[in-house]
Write a protein that holds these residues in place. Structure first.
Motif, mmCIF file in Angstrom:
data_model
loop_
_atom_site.group_PDB
_atom_site.id
_atom_site.type_symbol
_atom_site.label_atom_id
_atom_site.label_comp_id
_atom_site.label_asym_id
_atom_site.label_seq_id
_atom_site.Cartn_x
_atom_site.Cartn_y
_atom_site.Cartn_z
ATOM 1 N N VAL A 65 -58.744 -18.932 9.807
ATOM 2 C CA VAL A 65 -59.976 -18.886 8.843
ATOM 3 C C VAL A 65 -60.106 -17.546 8.434
ATOM 4 N N GLN A 66 -59.674 -16.454 9.056
ATOM 5 C CA GLN A 66 -60.088 -15.100 8.356
ATOM 6 C C GLN A 66 -59.048 -14.946 7.292
ATOM 7 N N VAL A 67 -58.072 -15.404 7.381
ATOM 8 C CA VAL A 67 -56.985 -15.292 6.131
ATOM 9 C C VAL A 67 -57.536 -16.161 5.171
ATOM 10 N N TYR A 68 -58.036 -17.343 5.170
ATOM 11 C CA TYR A 68 -58.368 -18.208 4.167
ATOM 12 C C TYR A 68 -59.613 -17.586 3.448
ATOM 13 N N GLY A 69 -60.477 -17.011 4.451
ATOM 14 C CA GLY A 69 -61.587 -16.187 3.795
ATOM 15 C C GLY A 69 -61.228 -15.085 3.035
ATOM 16 N N PHE A 70 -60.238 -14.078 3.212
ATOM 17 C CA PHE A 70 -59.705 -12.966 2.525
ATOM 18 C C PHE A 70 -59.217 -13.664 1.279
ATOM 19 N N LEU A 71 -58.274 -14.712 1.328
ATOM 20 C CA LEU A 71 -57.770 -15.159 0.097
ATOM 21 C C LEU A 71 -58.758 -15.659 -0.920
ATOM 22 N N ALA A 72 -59.692 -16.288 -0.420
ATOM 23 C CA ALA A 72 -60.775 -17.034 -1.072
ATOM 24 C C ALA A 72 -61.485 -16.028 -1.926
ATOM 25 N N GLU A 73 -61.975 -14.772 -1.173
ATOM 26 C CA GLU A 73 -62.618 -13.678 -1.829
ATOM 27 C C GLU A 73 -61.791 -12.992 -2.984
ATOM 28 N N GLN A 74 -60.523 -12.711 -2.568
ATOM 29 C CA GLN A 74 -59.726 -12.270 -3.572
ATOM 30 C C GLN A 74 -59.597 -13.106 -4.744
ATOM 31 N N MET A 75 -59.377 -14.567 -4.591
ATOM 32 C CA MET A 75 -59.294 -15.254 -5.868
ATOM 33 C C MET A 75 -60.724 -15.317 -6.435
ATOM 34 N N ASN A 76 -61.590 -15.071 -5.682
ATOM 35 C CA ASN A 76 -62.816 -15.325 -6.538
ATOM 36 C C ASN A 76 -63.271 -14.092 -7.289
ATOM 37 N N ASP A 77 -62.675 -12.914 -6.948
ATOM 38 C CA ASP A 77 -62.472 -11.711 -7.638
ATOM 39 C C ASP A 77 -61.665 -11.667 -9.110
ATOM 40 N N GLY A 78 -61.001 -12.843 -9.171
ATOM 41 C CA GLY A 78 -59.968 -12.866 -10.218
ATOM 42 C C GLY A 78 -58.712 -12.573 -9.853
ATOM 43 N N LYS A 79 -58.337 -12.309 -8.611
ATOM 44 C CA LYS A 79 -56.958 -11.964 -8.380
ATOM 45 C C LYS A 79 -56.051 -13.225 -8.216
ATOM 46 N N GLU A 80 -54.698 -13.188 -8.087
ATOM 47 C CA GLU A 80 -53.844 -14.125 -7.683
ATOM 48 C C GLU A 80 -53.000 -13.904 -6.576
ATOM 49 N N VAL A 81 -52.694 -14.853 -5.817
ATOM 50 C CA VAL A 81 -51.778 -14.841 -4.666
ATOM 51 C C VAL A 81 -50.455 -15.117 -4.922
ATOM 52 N N LEU A 82 -49.429 -14.105 -4.936
ATOM 53 C CA LEU A 82 -48.020 -14.351 -5.494
ATOM 54 C C LEU A 82 -47.053 -13.947 -3.908
ATOM 55 N N LEU A 83 -46.148 -14.745 -4.101
ATOM 56 C CA LEU A 83 -45.050 -14.525 -3.032
ATOM 57 C C LEU A 83 -43.704 -13.952 -3.743
ATOM 58 N N ARG A 84 -42.850 -12.845 -3.244
ATOM 59 C CA ARG A 84 -42.048 -12.484 -3.646
ATOM 60 C C ARG A 84 -40.773 -12.587 -2.759
ATOM 61 N N ASP A 85 -39.367 -13.204 -3.224
ATOM 62 C CA ASP A 85 -38.488 -13.540 -2.316
ATOM 63 C C ASP A 85 -37.687 -12.256 -2.340
ATOM 64 N N ARG A 86 -36.608 -12.431 -1.500
ATOM 65 C CA ARG A 86 -35.808 -11.106 -1.304
ATOM 66 C C ARG A 86 -34.860 -10.452 -2.526
ATOM 67 N N GLU A 87 -34.952 -11.582 -3.573
ATOM 68 C CA GLU A 87 -34.273 -11.112 -4.785
ATOM 69 C C GLU A 87 -35.292 -10.679 -5.566
ATOM 70 N N GLY A 88 -36.432 -10.628 -5.295
ATOM 71 C CA GLY A 88 -37.741 -10.243 -6.461
ATOM 72 C C GLY A 88 -38.306 -11.045 -7.121
ATOM 73 N N ASN A 89 -38.109 -12.294 -6.858
ATOM 74 C CA ASN A 89 -38.624 -13.316 -7.693
ATOM 75 C C ASN A 89 -39.929 -13.746 -7.101
ATOM 76 N N LEU A 90 -41.139 -13.811 -8.300
ATOM 77 C CA LEU A 90 -42.396 -14.054 -7.753
ATOM 78 C C LEU A 90 -42.672 -15.407 -8.138
ATOM 79 N N GLU A 91 -43.522 -15.900 -7.393
ATOM 80 C CA GLU A 91 -44.238 -17.255 -7.260
ATOM 81 C C GLU A 91 -45.549 -17.313 -7.214
ATOM 82 N N LYS A 92 -46.312 -17.817 -8.020
ATOM 83 C CA LYS A 92 -47.625 -18.147 -7.807
ATOM 84 C C LYS A 92 -48.016 -19.034 -6.837
ATOM 85 N N VAL A 93 -49.145 -18.829 -5.916
ATOM 86 C CA VAL A 93 -49.557 -19.675 -4.819
ATOM 87 C C VAL A 93 -50.879 -20.342 -5.365
#
Length: 80
Positions: free
Chosen positions: A49-77
């Motif tokens: 619940v805490q992580v989801y709350g944090f992510l929801a606040e960040q996305m509400n502020d216009g930010k994106e959630v991205l994952l970076r793999d070991r090779e440096g490739n980014l994927e939008k969540v």
């Protein structure tokens, strides 16, 4: 209806007990998290619940959630 500020103050100052019914995918995710982390059901749910709350606040502020793999490739969540 209570304001968001008063609800936040209520949550901070007291513990609350809930009964929830998890859908199968959420139950499987919780069991996997318990195995991976060694945490209890309560701890997994609280942290989730805490992580989801944090992510929801960040996305509400216009930010994106991205994952970076070991090779440096980014994927939008996309969280629906």
């Amino acid at each position: 209806m209570a304001s968001a500020d008063s609800l936040e103050a209520e949550v901070i100052t007291s513990n609350e007990r809930f009964t929830v019914t998890l859908i199968i995918s959420a139950l499987k995710a919780m069991q996997a998290l318990m195995r991976l982390t060694g945490l209890s059901k309560t701890d997994v749910i609280n942290r989730s619940v805490q992580v989801y709350g944090f992510l929801a606040e960040q996305m509400n502020d216009g930010k994106e959630v991205l994952l970076r793999d070991r090779e440096g490739n980014l994927e939008k969540v996309h969280i629906l």
